[in-house]
Design an enzyme around this catalytic site. Sequence first.
Site, PDB file in Angstrom:
ATOM      1  N   ARG A   1       0.832  -1.198   0.000  1.00  0.00           N
ATOM      2  CA  ARG A   1       0.000   0.000   0.000  1.00  0.00           C
ATOM      3  C   ARG A   1       0.869   1.251   0.000  1.00  0.00           C
ATOM      4  NH1 ARG A   1      -2.852  -2.715  -2.173  1.00  0.00           N
ATOM      5  NH2 ARG A   1      -4.600  -3.882  -1.364  1.00  0.00           N
ATOM      6  N   CYS A   2       0.286   2.324  -0.501  1.00  0.00           N
ATOM      7  CA  CYS A   2       0.953   3.612  -0.609  1.00  0.00           C
ATOM      8  C   CYS A   2       1.614   3.967   0.726  1.00  0.00           C
ATOM      9  CB  CYS A   2      -0.082   4.671  -0.989  1.00  0.00           C
ATOM     10  SG  CYS A   2       0.585   6.294  -1.299  1.00  0.00           S
ATOM     11  N   PRO A   3       2.873   4.361   0.683  1.00  0.00           N
ATOM     12  CA  PRO A   3       3.711   4.752  -0.451  1.00  0.00           C
ATOM     13  C   PRO A   3       4.661   3.647  -0.926  1.00  0.00           C
ATOM     14  CG  PRO A   3       4.768   5.511   1.533  1.00  0.00           C
ATOM     15  CD  PRO A   3       3.490   4.787   1.949  1.00  0.00           C
TER      16      PRO A   3
ATOM     17  N   ASP B   1      -2.783  -1.789  -5.473  1.00  0.00           N
ATOM     18  CA  ASP B   1      -3.161  -0.619  -4.688  1.00  0.00           C
ATOM     19  C   ASP B   1      -3.797   0.415  -5.618  1.00  0.00           C
ATOM     20  OD1 ASP B   1      -3.434   1.538  -3.004  1.00  0.00           O
ATOM     21  OD2 ASP B   1      -1.292   1.805  -2.641  1.00  0.00           O
TER      22      ASP B   1
END
Length: 81
Positions: free
Chosen positions: A18-20, A45
């Site tokens: 997931r981000c980042p 994502d």
Amino acid sequence: MNDAFSTAQHRLDALGLRCPEPVMMVRKTVRQMAAGETLLIIADDPATTRDIPSFCEFMDHTLIASETTQTPYHYLIKKGL
């Protein structure tokens, strides 16, 4: 899947991240590549649909192809100079 994806010289599996994290991994991988080489990124994502094109534009890489209609998403980028 687009035939262009099969020509990638490098591959990065960012599934489950997931981000980042996906963009951080892309940046690290691209640093190790020579200019003009290509990277296939596979991610799930939803933020990558925004982050990867933005990363390419900001870092002067080329987004050759992307498939984001369903997961997993696929991106093919070419490292800039």
